[in-house]
Write an enzyme that holds these catalytic residues in place. Structure first.
Site, PDB file in Angstrom:
ATOM      1  N   HIS A 185      -7.118   4.383   2.494  1.00  0.00           N
ATOM      2  CA  HIS A 185      -6.596   4.422   1.128  1.00  0.00           C
ATOM      3  C   HIS A 185      -6.724   5.467   0.295  1.00  0.00           C
ATOM      4  O   HIS A 185      -6.282   5.724  -0.999  1.00  0.00           O
ATOM      5  CB  HIS A 185      -7.128   3.193   0.193  1.00  0.00           C
ATOM      6  CG  HIS A 185      -6.907   1.818   0.998  1.00  0.00           C
ATOM      7  ND1 HIS A 185      -5.639   1.095   0.772  1.00  0.00           N
ATOM      8  CD2 HIS A 185      -7.410   1.288   1.874  1.00  0.00           C
ATOM      9  CE1 HIS A 185      -5.866   0.104   1.411  1.00  0.00           C
ATOM     10  NE2 HIS A 185      -6.793   0.214   2.344  1.00  0.00           N
ATOM     11  N   LYS A 208      -0.168   3.918   4.930  1.00  0.00           N
ATOM     12  CA  LYS A 208      -0.072   3.426   3.522  1.00  0.00           C
ATOM     13  C   LYS A 208       0.456   4.530   2.650  1.00  0.00           C
ATOM     14  O   LYS A 208       1.798   4.396   2.587  1.00  0.00           O
ATOM     15  CB  LYS A 208      -1.512   3.231   3.226  1.00  0.00           C
ATOM     16  CG  LYS A 208      -2.423   2.191   4.084  1.00  0.00           C
ATOM     17  CD  LYS A 208      -3.638   1.724   3.622  1.00  0.00           C
ATOM     18  CE  LYS A 208      -4.232   0.797   4.721  1.00  0.00           C
ATOM     19  NZ  LYS A 208      -3.835  -0.195   4.984  1.00  0.00           N
ATOM     20  N   ASP A 213     -13.676   6.416   6.572  1.00  0.00           N
ATOM     21  CA  ASP A 213     -12.265   5.972   6.863  1.00  0.00           C
ATOM     22  C   ASP A 213     -11.716   6.081   5.555  1.00  0.00           C
ATOM     23  O   ASP A 213     -12.005   5.580   4.400  1.00  0.00           O
ATOM     24  CB  ASP A 213     -12.429   4.249   7.210  1.00  0.00           C
ATOM     25  CG  ASP A 213     -11.019   3.728   6.999  1.00  0.00           C
ATOM     26  OD1 ASP A 213      -9.999   4.318   7.204  1.00  0.00           O
ATOM     27  OD2 ASP A 213     -10.947   2.473   7.133  1.00  0.00           O
ATOM     28  N   ASN A 250       0.523  -1.248   0.122  1.00  0.00           N
ATOM     29  CA  ASN A 250      -0.059  -0.001  -0.023  1.00  0.00           C
ATOM     30  C   ASN A 250       0.938   1.436   0.016  1.00  0.00           C
ATOM     31  O   ASN A 250       0.377   2.260   0.355  1.00  0.00           O
ATOM     32  CB  ASN A 250      -0.872  -0.010   1.154  1.00  0.00           C
ATOM     33  CG  ASN A 250      -1.693  -1.008   1.246  1.00  0.00           C
ATOM     34  OD1 ASN A 250      -2.425  -1.331   0.272  1.00  0.00           O
ATOM     35  ND2 ASN A 250      -1.899  -1.859   2.329  1.00  0.00           N
ATOM     36  N   GLU A 277     -15.927   3.250   3.975  1.00  0.00           N
ATOM     37  CA  GLU A 277     -14.688   3.639   3.564  1.00  0.00           C
ATOM     38  C   GLU A 277     -14.764   4.682   2.603  1.00  0.00           C
ATOM     39  O   GLU A 277     -15.786   4.789   2.071  1.00  0.00           O
ATOM     40  CB  GLU A 277     -13.836   2.474   2.999  1.00  0.00           C
ATOM     41  CG  GLU A 277     -13.465   1.486   4.012  1.00  0.00           C
ATOM     42  CD  GLU A 277     -12.802   0.004   3.381  1.00  0.00           C
ATOM     43  OE1 GLU A 277     -12.145   0.214   2.420  1.00  0.00           O
ATOM     44  OE2 GLU A 277     -13.267  -0.870   3.931  1.00  0.00           O
ATOM     45  N   SER A 310     -10.754  -0.892   0.225  1.00  0.00           N
ATOM     46  CA  SER A 310      -9.440  -1.347   0.128  1.00  0.00           C
ATOM     47  C   SER A 310      -9.320  -2.516  -0.857  1.00  0.00           C
ATOM     48  O   SER A 310      -8.173  -2.768  -1.379  1.00  0.00           O
ATOM     49  CB  SER A 310      -9.084  -1.916   1.691  1.00  0.00           C
ATOM     50  OG  SER A 310      -9.710  -3.014   1.891  1.00  0.00           O
ATOM     51  N   HIS A 324     -13.989  -2.401   5.865  1.00  0.00           N
ATOM     52  CA  HIS A 324     -12.761  -3.185   6.360  1.00  0.00           C
ATOM     53  C   HIS A 324     -13.139  -3.916   7.901  1.00  0.00           C
ATOM     54  O   HIS A 324     -13.886  -3.283   8.425  1.00  0.00           O
ATOM     55  CB  HIS A 324     -11.720  -2.143   6.326  1.00  0.00           C
ATOM     56  CG  HIS A 324     -10.359  -2.886   6.716  1.00  0.00           C
ATOM     57  ND1 HIS A 324      -9.605  -2.495   7.945  1.00  0.00           N
ATOM     58  CD2 HIS A 324      -9.489  -3.286   6.065  1.00  0.00           C
ATOM     59  CE1 HIS A 324      -8.475  -3.153   7.985  1.00  0.00           C
ATOM     60  NE2 HIS A 324      -8.046  -3.712   6.949  1.00  0.00           N
TER      61      HIS A 324
HETATM   62  N1  PMP Z   1      -8.883   0.825   7.093  1.00  0.00           N
HETATM   63  C1  PMP Z   1      -8.588   0.289   5.867  1.00  0.00           C
HETATM   64  C2  PMP Z   1      -9.869   0.487   4.920  1.00  0.00           C
HETATM   65  C3  PMP Z   1      -7.483  -0.403   5.774  1.00  0.00           C
HETATM   66  O1  PMP Z   1      -7.546  -1.091   4.594  1.00  0.00           O
HETATM   67  C4  PMP Z   1      -6.590  -0.568   6.764  1.00  0.00           C
HETATM   68  C5  PMP Z   1      -5.443  -1.535   6.698  1.00  0.00           C
HETATM   69  N2  PMP Z   1      -5.499  -2.595   5.780  1.00  0.00           N
HETATM   70  C6  PMP Z   1      -6.995  -0.043   8.059  1.00  0.00           C
HETATM   71  C7  PMP Z   1      -8.046   0.636   8.045  1.00  0.00           C
HETATM   72  C8  PMP Z   1      -5.838  -0.332   9.131  1.00  0.00           C
HETATM   73  O2  PMP Z   1      -5.026   0.625   9.096  1.00  0.00           O
HETATM   74  P1  PMP Z   1      -3.503   0.196   9.346  1.00  0.00           P
HETATM   75  O3  PMP Z   1      -2.812  -0.907   8.614  1.00  0.00           O
HETATM   76  O4  PMP Z   1      -2.715   1.653   9.810  1.00  0.00           O
HETATM   77  O5  PMP Z   1      -3.662  -0.397  11.010  1.00  0.00           O
END
Ligand code: PMP
Length: 391
Positions: free
Chosen positions: A206, A237, A203, A51, A174, A178, A130
């Site tokens: 990404h 990311k 969120d 990412n 989101e 993701s 997620h």
């Molecule tokens: N939200 C989403 C949409 C994600 O894809 C991710 C990580 N894959 C996270 C939160 C968590 O973030 P982190 O890797 O910083 O813990």
């Protein structure tokens, strides 16, 4: 005394079942270097699995004058001037009153929902959210309704029928999904939220650093930051560091500081990590060079596939295959062609939708993307010939 195998034979049986379904996972040591990855066998592959959208993560830093450990949780001695400064900068970057940091994006998502969605509230959560958001819902005493992916009509009719039964309603999504690389209908969701007095929680994991005129995310790109009560981001990311953050009104941040268990009961981020994140955010705000390089690679990929350029150039491209074994086989064929493209399987994605997930980065060259496009065409051709279910 029973051996570990027999004492935990139930776990071993479950793992065996995962293996035969093609769903067993294991930790593989890999070395990352710019746009390439070296696996334990010493094979060097072009990395389409991270990412690290802007190519920051593998850069060496020389900020050695900053302490490595933070020594305690934020409310004890773990909050330094570095943390404070980053929060001030994040609030400015995100055009909000205040910000707070979390040990990870996972902790930010799960803890914030669990804390803000209280008894008597309702959470309306997108079906493809997620795991960190799902876990926040599970930890929250609020009621939860999962709405079909991106279905604004469902959200609207649920609110029309049920809004009066709840103290507060949170619409949780989101911004960039993701595993699908699509974008939530945020403007429409904001309109529905405003019509029925609900709150938006988005969120931007990404999208932070990737989208919007200054890189703050989709909410900035759509000019709706002031309409979204709580925005969550990650430093791990595109920012290429580590940690999560929440931006919101000061009262919301103060509430999290007092009530949010994933913030209160975990050691705060290491100051060195915080400083690196702050440096990158400053660079992202003042220079579009990396975002432009990334956009060129994404556009190149879409052009190669003859697809229309979407409204947002998202660095995540899913190639849905279906069955786990087929997705693994496709990933292996790409590895043989010198490319690392991970197979993503349930429960990360819904059953029957195992896929290759391509992540593009500003580090990729035009030649890397051409090789990927060639190999993907070849893989899909071969798999179809073998009777697979590639779309
Ligand atoms: N939200 C989403 C949409 C994600 O894809 C991710 C990580 N894959 C996270 C939160 C968590 O973030 P982190 O890797 O910083 O813990």
């Amino acid at each position: 005394m029973a051996t570990g195998m027999s004492r935990f034979s139930d776990l071993a049986t479950e793992l065996e079942a995962l293996r035969s379904d093609g769903r067993l996972r294991s930790l593989v040591p890999r070395r990352l270097d710019a746009a390439s990855i070296q696996d334990s066998g010493g094979h060097r592959l072009i990395n389409f699995g991270s990412n690290d959208y802007l190519g920051y993560a593998t850069e060496r830093v020389t900020t050695a004058s900053v302490a490595i450990g933070s020594s305690a949780s934020a409310l004890v001695t773990g909050w330094s001037e570095h943390h404070q400064r980053l929060c001030v900068e994040l609030a400015d970057f995100e055009s909000t009153e205040a910000a707070v940091l979390f040990p990870s994006g996972y902790a930010a998502c799960s803890g914030t929902i669990a804390t803000l969605a209280r008894e008597g509230d309702l959470i309306l959560s997108d079906s493809l959210n997620h795991a960190s958001l799902i876990d926040g819902c599970r930890l929250s005493p609020a009621q939860r309704i999962i709405y079909p992916h991106r279905d604004v009509e469902f959200v609207q009719s649920t609110l029309r029928d049920n809004r009066h039964r709840f103290a507060r309603v949170w619409i949780l999504t989101e911004s960039v999904f993701s595993m699908d690389g699509d974008v939530a209908p945020l403007v429409e969701l904001c309109e529905v939220a405003e019509k029925f007095g609900a709150e938006m929680m988005v969120d931007e994991a990404h999208a932070t650093g990737v989208l919007g005129p200054t890189g703050s995310g989709v909410c900035e790109a759509l000019d709706i930051r002031h309409r979204v009560a709580v925005r969550i981001g990650t430093l791990s990311k595109a920012i290429g560091s580590q940690g999560g953050f929440v931006v919101a009104d000061q009262v919301v941040i103060d509430y999290l500081v007092n009530r949010c268990r994933t913030l209160i009961y975990s050691t705060s981020l290491a100051p060195i990590i915080v400083d690196v994140a702050a440096e990158r955010i400053r660079e992202i705000r003042t220079s579009t060079a990396r975002r432009d390089a990334l956009a060129r690679r994404i556009a190149q990929f879409h052009e190669r596939h003859g697809s229309h350029l979407p409204q947002f150039l998202i660095p995540i491209i899913p190639i849905v295959i279906g069955e786990c074994h087929d997705a693994l086989a496709a990933s292996t064929r790409l590895r043989d062609a010198g490319l690392f493209v991970p197979a993503i399987r349930p429960p990360t994605v819904p059953p029957g939708t195992a896929r290759l997930r391509v992540s593009l980065s500003a580090h990729h060259t035009a030649e890397d993307v051409s090789r990927l496009a060639d190999a993907l065409g070849w893989v899909s051709h071969r798999m179809l010939a073998n009777g697979s279910t590639l779309p």
